[in-house]
Motif scaffolding. Sequence first.
Motif, PDB file in Angstrom:
ATOM      1  N   LYS A 168      31.387 -11.646 -25.516  1.00 23.99           N
ATOM      2  CA  LYS A 168      30.027 -11.151 -25.239  1.00 23.99           C
ATOM      3  C   LYS A 168      29.122 -11.353 -26.455  1.00 23.99           C
ATOM      4  O   LYS A 168      27.952 -11.692 -26.306  1.00 23.99           O
ATOM      5  CB  LYS A 168      30.050  -9.670 -24.855  1.00 23.99           C
ATOM      6  N   GLN A 211      20.642  -6.932 -21.385  1.00 26.07           N
ATOM      7  CA  GLN A 211      21.831  -6.597 -20.611  1.00 26.07           C
ATOM      8  C   GLN A 211      23.084  -6.791 -21.458  1.00 26.07           C
ATOM      9  O   GLN A 211      23.988  -5.940 -21.448  1.00 26.07           O
ATOM     10  CB  GLN A 211      21.914  -7.463 -19.360  1.00 26.07           C
ATOM     11  N   LYS A 258      36.942   4.998 -28.005  1.00 25.00           N
ATOM     12  CA  LYS A 258      37.706   5.996 -27.245  1.00 25.00           C
ATOM     13  C   LYS A 258      39.179   5.611 -27.154  1.00 25.00           C
ATOM     14  O   LYS A 258      40.058   6.473 -27.256  1.00 25.00           O
ATOM     15  CB  LYS A 258      37.109   6.171 -25.847  1.00 25.00           C
ATOM     16  N   GLN A 299      23.440  -3.941 -23.918  1.00 20.58           N
ATOM     17  CA  GLN A 299      23.927  -2.719 -23.259  1.00 20.58           C
ATOM     18  C   GLN A 299      25.428  -2.810 -22.992  1.00 20.58           C
ATOM     19  O   GLN A 299      26.155  -1.840 -23.194  1.00 20.58           O
ATOM     20  CB  GLN A 299      23.174  -2.482 -21.952  1.00 20.58           C
ATOM     21  N   GLU A 300      25.887  -3.969 -22.522  1.00 22.16           N
ATOM     22  CA  GLU A 300      27.311  -4.156 -22.258  1.00 22.16           C
ATOM     23  C   GLU A 300      28.116  -4.019 -23.555  1.00 22.16           C
ATOM     24  O   GLU A 300      29.174  -3.393 -23.568  1.00 22.16           O
ATOM     25  CB  GLU A 300      27.563  -5.528 -21.627  1.00 22.16           C
ATOM     26  N   GLU A 320      27.311  -2.312 -26.211  1.00 20.99           N
ATOM     27  CA  GLU A 320      27.307  -0.900 -26.606  1.00 20.99           C
ATOM     28  C   GLU A 320      28.363  -0.128 -25.820  1.00 20.99           C
ATOM     29  O   GLU A 320      29.142   0.645 -26.384  1.00 20.99           O
ATOM     30  CB  GLU A 320      25.924  -0.285 -26.383  1.00 20.99           C
ATOM     31  N   HIS A 321      28.417  -0.359 -24.507  1.00 21.39           N
ATOM     32  CA  HIS A 321      29.401   0.322 -23.664  1.00 21.39           C
ATOM     33  C   HIS A 321      30.823  -0.075 -24.075  1.00 21.39           C
ATOM     34  O   HIS A 321      31.711   0.791 -24.183  1.00 21.39           O
ATOM     35  CB  HIS A 321      29.159  -0.025 -22.198  1.00 21.39           C
ATOM     36  N   LEU A 322      31.057  -1.356 -24.306  1.00 17.77           N
ATOM     37  CA  LEU A 322      32.382  -1.825 -24.697  1.00 17.77           C
ATOM     38  C   LEU A 322      32.783  -1.269 -26.063  1.00 17.77           C
ATOM     39  O   LEU A 322      33.947  -0.925 -26.275  1.00 17.77           O
ATOM     40  CB  LEU A 322      32.430  -3.355 -24.710  1.00 17.77           C
ATOM     41  N   SER A 323      31.831  -1.152 -26.965  1.00 23.29           N
ATOM     42  CA  SER A 323      32.118  -0.587 -28.288  1.00 23.29           C
ATOM     43  C   SER A 323      32.518   0.881 -28.171  1.00 23.29           C
ATOM     44  O   SER A 323      33.442   1.337 -28.856  1.00 23.29           O
ATOM     45  CB  SER A 323      30.907  -0.730 -29.208  1.00 23.29           C
ATOM     46  N   GLN A 324      31.832   1.608 -27.313  1.00 19.78           N
ATOM     47  CA  GLN A 324      32.187   3.009 -27.092  1.00 19.78           C
ATOM     48  C   GLN A 324      33.582   3.122 -26.479  1.00 19.78           C
ATOM     49  O   GLN A 324      34.378   3.984 -26.873  1.00 19.78           O
ATOM     50  CB  GLN A 324      31.158   3.690 -26.191  1.00 19.78           C
ATOM     51  N   SER A 325      33.898   2.241 -25.539  1.00 18.40           N
ATOM     52  CA  SER A 325      35.226   2.237 -24.923  1.00 18.40           C
ATOM     53  C   SER A 325      36.291   1.933 -25.971  1.00 18.40           C
ATOM     54  O   SER A 325      37.363   2.543 -25.982  1.00 18.40           O
ATOM     55  CB  SER A 325      35.295   1.196 -23.800  1.00 18.40           C
TER      56      SER A 325
END
Length: 152
Positions: free
Chosen positions: A129, A25, A39, A28-29, A31-36
């Motif tokens: 994180k 988990q 962006k 995954q968090e 990875e999402h934060l890195s993508q954000s």
Amino acid sequence: MSNEQPKTVDLTTLSAQQLADVKSQLEQELEHLSQSFQKLRAAQAKFKECIGTVEKTFKGENKGKSILVPLTTSLYVPGVVEDVETVMVDVGTGYYIEKKPTDAIAFYENKVATLQKNLVDLEDIVNGKMGNLRMVEEVLRQKVMSSAPNVA
């Protein structure tokens, strides 16, 4: 908003499977934060590019000069600078407003500063994180080592 403190869990009380789930988990968090983060950096770069474009294009000596106007990232049409006193600013969701070049630059600088603050906040979250992930990995490694049969 509630004033509840986030729950803390003693990682040593979790099973190896639960630790693996928490680790997954957290990954995954992250990875999402890195993508954000990427962006936000891209949006910040776009606003900085807007500042440069306004500074270069909307000068008195450019009036009447030919330019290429971007319709998309890969499609440009020829145009002529008619008015160097006003610029159309995209304020989001398809709305444009007319501003003086200095006001447009101030608008974009404000956007860049806001994004910078968000990037700093997001970086703090990512670092927290990552620290949590390292702790979970260490406890998981200890659990696996202690459950492995001792080899003599």
